[in-house]
Design an enzyme around this catalytic site. Structure first.
Site, PDB file in Angstrom:
ATOM      1  N   HIS A 345       0.806  -1.214   0.000  1.00 45.20           N
ATOM      2  CA  HIS A 345       0.000   0.000   0.000  1.00 45.20           C
ATOM      3  C   HIS A 345       0.843   1.269   0.000  1.00 45.20           C
ATOM      4  CE1 HIS A 345      -3.260   2.664   1.849  1.00 45.20           C
ATOM      5  NE2 HIS A 345      -3.864   2.122   0.809  1.00 45.20           N
ATOM      6  N   LYS A 347       3.121   4.500  -1.258  1.00 46.66           N
ATOM      7  CA  LYS A 347       3.026   5.468  -2.360  1.00 46.66           C
ATOM      8  C   LYS A 347       4.287   6.324  -2.324  1.00 46.66           C
ATOM      9  CE  LYS A 347      -1.464   5.108  -0.552  1.00 46.66           C
ATOM     10  NZ  LYS A 347      -2.024   4.098  -1.353  1.00 46.66           N
ATOM     11  N   ASP A 352      17.321   9.251  -7.830  1.00 43.52           N
ATOM     12  CA  ASP A 352      18.784   9.443  -7.787  1.00 43.52           C
ATOM     13  C   ASP A 352      19.371   9.211  -6.400  1.00 43.52           C
ATOM     14  OD1 ASP A 352      18.833   9.974 -10.477  1.00 43.52           O
ATOM     15  OD2 ASP A 352      18.902  12.153 -10.253  1.00 43.52           O
TER      16      ASP A 352
END
Length: 605
Positions: A345, A347, A352
């Site tokens: 779940h 996000k 870099d």
């Protein structure tokens, strides 16, 4: 002879290329925005954005318009014996018809070559049907000065008179009659049915003839109009050094879209465009946002390494995972979770090995357009990025959920004037830290969150309230029906708890405490969020961030009617603002907008 053959071959190739271009052009283009029923934004160059030269007017006809100029109003109001308000009412219904028929769908476009400063003229068709014919049959189309379908027009006109439309100015929290000069001057306005107004708005004193009454009673009661408050727009961005926090005011965006028009989506795309060597993406699922997709393609073309993790069961909701997968050097998902209650779940994105973008926002139309209320944090710190990379690589290797190991290094970082703590689920027992912070509260605990089902967090809120701490909670309207929801328990123990009443989800998972602590991230305040799912949660200790978020919470609190302290609006109904015209199945019952019982005309009583 050879020269002649070469010329013929060249002409064949040119003709073929042109034919291919024509074919591709006519394969369909997405309708990105409906301005009026006869004026739309179409993605003619298929770049995912609504460019300035992509406004298309339907050739050969006109329609009733929500925002009509005086020339149009004077001409057709007289012709059809309608008032200005009748014209606008019909324009509202016409635009709703166009939204349901065209928005986010592919259409075939035949440009006529005619254009003016406002648009390019074209004939368009959808599913083989000329849109002009559909508009005429609907009763909203006007051709050669005549209504296309008089009988249908009479039905629509009769219904339009029941709408009782008003102008709502979000900044002032005042609503106006449709012909009010002050309402029409407002920049931040929407036109909605009267019954969809939030309860804590006040009528314009001028167009509702309340000015004299106000002056008469002003001396008797200085609080004559204080039952509603002028709500100042919230500050949606706060940054300090290498940390920036972005919030979405979902009360201002009542329809989702996929063209990345808001600042947060564009900012994330800009960060992707600046990536030089690596982009690691760990998200619940992906729904194609063309500008975001394009930025990943460009990154891939310039040699940036892309790695992608997603939830194995999220394809049910988001069907664009394959788009990122084909661009990625390495891909992994917790496929077993599609057969269980455990989710990947997260996000977050790492760029870099230096920047982390995280928060509650899903990478979808409803998330990235600001239609849902979410928080996004961007952290510029190699140490924080290293910790997130370590978590990412565990999952990339196939270790998800309870198979993951706890990180051995510190999860606490000093970044400028901020102390940042990072917690991952399920290995870090993140809810224990939430409970600890609530237990230590002295002044207030404000909770804008999708849901609360975690019994220990709920009990900590109750205990804080009993000790005199100001505890307030806002949850999403859908969450009152969530199994194990604690909203009744909290209310029964005296905690003020509101269910929100806007179309988008209150998707944040946040708590702000004492102008000092801000809890934020992807973890819902649930047992699954703490003990099953792959999640990340931040605790940010910084007065500036906390005060900013406290003010944002109070803004949400004020715009949600007080009646939802005791009840909850149905998530798709006339009481949930914008939910009956957003094209979204807000309550997951398989019915959208007018199909849903809460939005049907018979419910307008």
């Amino acid at each position: 002879m050879k020269k002649k053959i070469f010329t013929i071959i060249f002409l064949i190739i040119v003709t073929g290329v042109f034919a291919l271009w024509v074919t591709n052009f006519n394969n369909g283009h997405n309708v990105l925005e409906v301005i009026e029923a006869d004026k739309v934004k179409i993605d003619l160059n298929n770049n995912g954005t609504a460019d300035n030269d992509e406004t298309v007017c339907i050739a050969g006809l006109e329609s009733f318009k929500l925002n009509s100029d005086d020339k149009f109003l004077n001409k057709y109001a007289k012709e059809f014996k309608l008032s200005k308000i009748d014209m606008i009412d019909m324009g509202y219904l016409a635009r709703e018809f166009a939204i349901k028929t065209l928005l986010y769908k592919k259409v075939h476009v035949d440009l006529t070559g005619k254009e003016n400063i406002n648009c390019r003229f074209a004939s368009i068709s959808i599913d083989g049907m000329p849109y002009a014919d559909l508009l005429l049959k609907s009763g909203f189309g006007i051709k050669n000065g005549k209504i296309g379908n008089p009988s249908k027009y009479k039905q629509q006109l009769k219904y339009s008179k029941k709408l009782n439309l008003v102008i709502l100015n979000h900044h002032s929290n005042i609503y106006h009659k449709l012909d009010c000069k002050y309402g029409n001057l407002a920049h931040d306005k929407i036109i909605i049915p009267l019954k969809q107004l939030p309860q804590n708005v006040r009528p314009c004193r001028y167009c509702h003839n309340l000015l004299k009454k106000f002056k008469k009673h002003k001396r008797k009661s200085k609080n004559n109009f204080d039952y509603v408050l002028n709500v100042a727009p919230p500050v949606l961005v706060v940054s300090e050094g290498n940390i920036a926090l972005y919030k979405f005011d979902y009360a201002k965006n009542l329809k989702p879209n996929s063209y990345c028009a808001n600042n947060v989506c564009r900012l994330i795309v800009n960060e992707i465009n600046k990536a030089e060597k690596s982009i690691d993406i760990a998200i619940y699922g992906y729904e194609d946002i063309p500008l975001f997709t394009q930025s990943l393609r460009k990154a891939k073309a310039r040699g940036v390494k892309i790695r992608f993790i997603y939830d194995g069961g999220a394809n049910t909701f988001y069907q664009g995972n394959h788009i990122i997968s084909v661009l990625s050097d390495e891909v992994s998902s917790d496929e077993k979770s599609s057969q269980s209650s455990k989710l990947m779940h997260n996000k977050f994105i790492i760029i870099d090995d230096q920047k982390v973008i995280t928060g509650s926002m899903n990478y979808s139309r409803t998330g990235m357009s600001g239609y849902d209320a979410n928080d996004v944090v961007i952290i510029n710190s190699k140490d924080v990025a290293n910790l997130y990379t370590s978590e990412f690589e565990q999952m990339l290797s196939g270790k998800y959920h309870n198979a993951k190991e706890k990180h051995s290094g510190s999860n606490r970082f000093l970044i400028g004037n901020s102390i940042l703590e990072v917690y991952f689920s399920p290995q870090d027992n993140a809810a224990s830290r939430v409970v600890e912070l609530i237990n230590g509260a002295k002044k207030y605990v404000y909770v804008p969150t999708f849901l609360i089902t975690h019994k220990y967090i709920a009990q900590a809120l109750i205990n804080a309230h009993r000790h005199g701490v100001d505890v307030k909670v806002i949850i999403d309207a859908n969450s009152v029906n969530t199994r194990n929801s604690k909203h009744k328990l909290l209310r029964s123990n005296g905690i003020p708890l509101k269910a929100e009443n806007y179309a988008g989800k209150l998707h944040s998972k946040s708590i702000v405490i004492d102008d000092k602590y801000l809890i934020i991230g992807s973890m819902n305040f649930s047992n699954s969020g703490e003990n099953k799912n792959d999640e990340n949660m931040l605790v940010l200790t910084n007065p500036d961030f906390a005060r900013n978020y406290r003010n944002f919470f109070l803004y949400l609190w004020k715009i949600i009617p007080d009646r939802y302290l005791k009840s909850a609006p149905r998530a798709e109904s006339i009481y949930s603002i914008g939910s009956c015209s957003d094209g979204v199945d807000n309550n997951f019952d398989g019915k959208i907008d007018s199909q849903d019982a809460g939005c049907k005309p018979k419910s307008r009583r």
